[in-house]
Design a protein around this motif. Structure first.
Motif, mmCIF file in Angstrom:
data_model
loop_
_atom_site.group_PDB
_atom_site.id
_atom_site.type_symbol
_atom_site.label_atom_id
_atom_site.label_comp_id
_atom_site.label_asym_id
_atom_site.label_seq_id
_atom_site.Cartn_x
_atom_site.Cartn_y
_atom_site.Cartn_z
ATOM 1 N N CYS A 9 25.515 31.154 36.710
ATOM 2 C CA CYS A 9 26.658 31.849 36.108
ATOM 3 C C CYS A 9 26.615 33.340 36.419
ATOM 4 O O CYS A 9 27.635 33.932 36.793
ATOM 5 N N LEU A 10 25.448 33.939 36.267
ATOM 6 C CA LEU A 10 25.312 35.363 36.572
ATOM 7 C C LEU A 10 25.534 35.598 38.067
ATOM 8 O O LEU A 10 26.197 36.564 38.459
ATOM 9 N N ASN A 11 25.031 34.716 38.898
ATOM 10 C CA ASN A 11 25.208 34.832 40.346
ATOM 11 C C ASN A 11 26.692 34.833 40.703
ATOM 12 O O ASN A 11 27.160 35.676 41.478
ATOM 13 N N ALA A 12 27.462 33.909 40.119
ATOM 14 C CA ALA A 12 28.904 33.846 40.391
ATOM 15 C C ALA A 12 29.614 35.099 39.894
ATOM 16 O O ALA A 12 30.526 35.614 40.549
ATOM 17 N N HIS A 13 29.204 35.604 38.732
ATOM 18 C CA HIS A 13 29.806 36.820 38.175
ATOM 19 C C HIS A 13 29.563 38.016 39.099
ATOM 20 O O HIS A 13 30.486 38.781 39.398
ATOM 21 N N VAL A 14 28.319 38.178 39.545
ATOM 22 C CA VAL A 14 27.979 39.292 40.434
ATOM 23 C C VAL A 14 28.719 39.154 41.759
ATOM 24 O O VAL A 14 29.240 40.139 42.301
ATOM 25 N N ALA A 15 28.805 37.929 42.293
ATOM 26 C CA ALA A 15 29.529 37.712 43.552
ATOM 27 C C ALA A 15 31.000 38.113 43.408
ATOM 28 O O ALA A 15 31.568 38.763 44.296
ATOM 29 N N GLY A 16 31.605 37.744 42.284
ATOM 30 C CA GLY A 16 32.997 38.125 42.039
ATOM 31 C C GLY A 16 33.169 39.627 41.944
ATOM 32 O O GLY A 16 34.110 40.199 42.503
ATOM 33 N N TRP A 17 32.248 40.272 41.234
ATOM 34 C CA TRP A 17 32.301 41.732 41.106
ATOM 35 C C TRP A 17 32.166 42.388 42.480
ATOM 36 O O TRP A 17 32.922 43.319 42.806
ATOM 37 N N LEU A 18 31.217 41.889 43.286
ATOM 38 C CA LEU A 18 31.039 42.462 44.625
ATOM 39 C C LEU A 18 32.293 42.299 45.471
ATOM 40 O O LEU A 18 32.696 43.223 46.188
#
Length: 79
Positions: A9-18
């Protein structure tokens, strides 16, 4: 960094932010932003953009992807 790697979940959130940040840097150009997401080095960026385009065509054929509205949502999506 360990949490980003191991927490989906955190990985997907960071990817979206990037990706949002890369789109800002690309002045809204989705194709450029996707390339920048992988690399800012022109040759590497272009190779990644070509790969994404080939995969898109495999999945969707020649259908155009609708441009996002100014608020970032897709046409036809609920607001």
């Amino acid at each position: 960094m360990r949490r980003v790697t191991n927490d989906g979940c955190l990985n997907a959130h960071v990817a979206g932010w990037l990706l949002v940040e890369k789109r800002r840097a690309a002045k809204g150009d989705r194709h450029d932003a996707l390339g920048r997401y992988n690399s800012a080095t022109p040759g590497i960026k272009e190779a990644y953009q070509d790969l994404l385009e080939r995969r898109r065509r495999q999945l969707f054929g020649d259908a155009a992807i609708p441009a996002a509205r100014a608020d970032g949502t897709a046409p036809g999506a609920a607001r």
